[in-house]
Design an enzyme around this catalytic site. Structure first.
Site, PDB file in Angstrom:
ATOM      1  N   ARG A   1     -25.459  22.586  -2.051  1.00 29.32           N
ATOM      2  CA  ARG A   1     -24.986  23.924  -1.704  1.00 29.32           C
ATOM      3  C   ARG A   1     -24.443  24.699  -2.900  1.00 29.32           C
ATOM      4  O   ARG A   1     -24.270  25.908  -2.831  1.00 29.32           O
ATOM      5  CB  ARG A   1     -23.939  23.863  -0.588  1.00 29.32           C
ATOM      6  CG  ARG A   1     -22.675  23.159  -0.967  1.00 29.32           C
ATOM      7  CD  ARG A   1     -21.772  23.006   0.233  1.00 29.32           C
ATOM      8  NE  ARG A   1     -21.151  24.264   0.632  1.00 29.32           N
ATOM      9  CZ  ARG A   1     -20.178  24.871  -0.040  1.00 29.32           C
ATOM     10  NH1 ARG A   1     -19.722  24.355  -1.156  1.00 29.32           N
ATOM     11  NH2 ARG A   1     -19.663  26.003   0.391  1.00 29.32           N
TER      12      ARG A   1
ATOM     13  N   ASP B   1     -14.565  28.690  -1.896  1.00 30.12           N
ATOM     14  CA  ASP B   1     -14.207  27.415  -1.280  1.00 30.12           C
ATOM     15  C   ASP B   1     -12.838  26.904  -1.641  1.00 30.12           C
ATOM     16  O   ASP B   1     -12.358  27.101  -2.726  1.00 30.12           O
ATOM     17  CB  ASP B   1     -15.147  26.317  -1.772  1.00 30.12           C
ATOM     18  CG  ASP B   1     -16.424  26.323  -1.042  1.00 30.12           C
ATOM     19  OD1 ASP B   1     -16.512  27.060  -0.060  1.00 30.12           O
ATOM     20  OD2 ASP B   1     -17.310  25.585  -1.461  1.00 30.12           O
TER      21      ASP B   1
ATOM     22  N   GLU C   1     -21.868  -6.863   2.125  1.00 28.41           N
ATOM     23  CA  GLU C   1     -20.521  -6.934   1.569  1.00 28.41           C
ATOM     24  C   GLU C   1     -20.458  -6.407   0.144  1.00 28.41           C
ATOM     25  O   GLU C   1     -19.396  -6.393  -0.462  1.00 28.41           O
ATOM     26  CB  GLU C   1     -19.985  -8.355   1.666  1.00 28.41           C
ATOM     27  CG  GLU C   1     -19.289  -8.644   2.995  1.00 28.41           C
ATOM     28  CD  GLU C   1     -20.189  -8.398   4.207  1.00 28.41           C
ATOM     29  OE1 GLU C   1     -21.290  -8.989   4.245  1.00 28.41           O
ATOM     30  OE2 GLU C   1     -19.814  -7.607   5.085  1.00 28.41           O
TER      31      GLU C   1
ATOM     32  N   PRO D   1     -16.903   1.998  -1.930  1.00 30.21           N
ATOM     33  CA  PRO D   1     -15.462   2.215  -1.778  1.00 30.21           C
ATOM     34  C   PRO D   1     -14.697   1.900  -3.066  1.00 30.21           C
ATOM     35  O   PRO D   1     -13.545   2.301  -3.209  1.00 30.21           O
ATOM     36  CB  PRO D   1     -15.055   1.227  -0.672  1.00 30.21           C
ATOM     37  CG  PRO D   1     -16.324   0.773  -0.026  1.00 30.21           C
ATOM     38  CD  PRO D   1     -17.399   0.923  -1.051  1.00 30.21           C
TER      39      PRO D   1
HETATM   40  C1  9WO Z   1     -17.522  -4.912   3.107  1.00 26.17           C
HETATM   41  C2  9WO Z   1     -16.540  -5.851   3.292  1.00 26.17           C
HETATM   42  C3  9WO Z   1     -16.312  -6.755   4.314  1.00 26.17           C
HETATM   43  C4  9WO Z   1     -15.205  -7.590   4.219  1.00 26.17           C
HETATM   44  C5  9WO Z   1     -14.336  -7.494   3.152  1.00 26.17           C
HETATM   45  C6  9WO Z   1     -14.569  -6.563   2.135  1.00 26.17           C
HETATM   46  C7  9WO Z   1     -15.677  -5.764   2.240  1.00 26.17           C
HETATM   47  N1  9WO Z   1     -16.109  -4.814   1.431  1.00 26.17           N
HETATM   48  C8  9WO Z   1     -17.227  -4.333   1.927  1.00 26.17           C
HETATM   49  C9  9WO Z   1     -17.955  -3.304   1.279  1.00 26.17           C
HETATM   50  O1  9WO Z   1     -17.445  -2.678   0.366  1.00 26.17           O
HETATM   51  N2  9WO Z   1     -19.209  -3.075   1.736  1.00 26.17           N
HETATM   52  C10 9WO Z   1     -19.978  -1.994   1.204  1.00 26.17           C
HETATM   53  C11 9WO Z   1     -20.737  -1.335   2.329  1.00 26.17           C
HETATM   54  C12 9WO Z   1     -20.916  -2.378   0.128  1.00 26.17           C
HETATM   55  C13 9WO Z   1     -21.541  -1.130  -0.450  1.00 26.17           C
HETATM   56  C14 9WO Z   1     -22.103  -0.220   0.641  1.00 26.17           C
HETATM   57  N3  9WO Z   1     -21.185  -0.103   1.743  1.00 26.17           N
HETATM   58  C15 9WO Z   1     -20.307   0.929   1.794  1.00 26.17           C
HETATM   59  C16 9WO Z   1     -20.206   2.032   0.992  1.00 26.17           C
HETATM   60  N4  9WO Z   1     -19.337   1.007   2.695  1.00 26.17           N
HETATM   61  N5  9WO Z   1     -18.598   2.088   2.462  1.00 26.17           N
HETATM   62  C17 9WO Z   1     -19.101   2.740   1.447  1.00 26.17           C
HETATM   63  C18 9WO Z   1     -18.517   3.915   0.915  1.00 26.17           C
HETATM   64  C19 9WO Z   1     -19.106   4.581  -0.122  1.00 26.17           C
HETATM   65  C20 9WO Z   1     -18.490   5.715  -0.655  1.00 26.17           C
HETATM   66  N6  9WO Z   1     -17.329   6.158  -0.137  1.00 26.17           N
HETATM   67  C21 9WO Z   1     -16.750   5.518   0.886  1.00 26.17           C
HETATM   68  C22 9WO Z   1     -17.319   4.378   1.428  1.00 26.17           C
END
Ligand code: 9WO
Length: 233
Positions: A155, A170, A117, A90
């Site tokens: 794709r 697209d 995390e 994220p």
């Molecule tokens: C978990 C968390 C819990 C409490 C407070 C902050 C926190 N951050 C995270 C977090 O970022 N966890 C991630 C879980 C760690 C890397 C893998 N995870 C992930 C990737 N969740 N969401 C994504 C992601 C990747 C690409 N685009 C959107 C979401």
């Protein structure tokens, strides 16, 4: 041929998209090759530990650097050189069509799926070329975003879509200047009184083109006005 390697704690999650759909067919026909690497195989202690508590305290666990670095080393040896390495997180740069198009020109891609995390920053510093986000939300891991990235990149590879034109028309692709696609219709021409716009049945291709353009601009204005700020690009 595009080689995609994936480092993950949950390789089973990927079986769906690979056995089915257009990606599955691309793999079958040798246009793309996907190899999964179980992160736990690169942990060498008795419990095959891949995570640990965060320094400084706080909730949850952090993925340790050493198994991740070893996994990347393993893939590097397999491929002869280190592939372009992407961590799905994220905190990454938002994924766009143009980024996908660039990634699609590479021969080798390594996707790293984080968990818990987060991932020890020193692994990111050492081995990750770019962090990519597919949207502003937190998931349980990077696997689903990795699948999204793979699907979007695959794709665009020549020969993957039956109809080469489909990729060009697209939303966000150059053909439509970054507008959203307008409404599309198929048979029947009258669905319980909802009629297909007459122009689409007219056979007048110039007029149909003009109408589609209008609809695309209108929809973009309504749903994603920010896309029109630097349009036409
Ligand atoms: C978990 C968390 C819990 C409490 C407070 C902050 C926190 N951050 C995270 C977090 O970022 N966890 C991630 C879980 C760690 C890397 C893998 N995870 C992930 C990737 N969740 N969401 C994504 C992601 C990747 C690409 N685009 C959107 C979401």
């Amino acid at each position: 041929m595009l080689q995609i390697d994936i480092i993950t704690l949950f390789p089973e999650m990927f079986s769906g998209p690979f056995s089915n759909s257009i990606i599955g067919r691309a793999v079958q026909s040798g246009l793309v090759s996907i190899e999964l690497h179980q992160l736990r195989d690169f942990a060498h202690d008795r419990h095959r530990t891949v995570d640990d508590e965060p320094f400084g305290g706080g909730p949850g666990m952090v993925l340790k650097s050493e198994p991740l670095l070893e996994a990347v080393q393993h893939v590097t040896k397999l491929r002869g050189s280190k592939p372009h390495t992407v961590l799905l997180s994220p905190q990454g740069t938002p994924l766009t069509h143009s980024r996908i198009a660039s990634l699609g020109e590479l021969d080798s891609l390594l996707l790293v799926c984080g968990h818990y995390e987060g991932v020890d920053q020193r692994f990111i510093n050492e081995a990750v070329d770019e962090e990519i986000s597919i949207g502003d939300y937190v998931l349980t891991g990077g696997e689903l975003p990795a699948m999204v990235l793979m699907d979007a990149v695959t794709r665009l590879r020549p020969g993957v879509l039956g109809d080469e034109q489909s990729a060009e028309l697209d939303t966000f692709a150059p053909g439509l200047d970054g507008l959203l696609q307008g409404p599309v219709y198929t048979r029947p021409s009258d669905l319980d009184g909802q009629k297909v716009p007459g122009v689409l049945l007219s056979g007048d291709h110039a007029q149909i083109e003009r109408w589609r353009r209008e609809q695309a601009v209108k929809r973009t204005q309504e749903r994603r006005p920010e896309l029109l700020e630097d349009w036409p690009r």
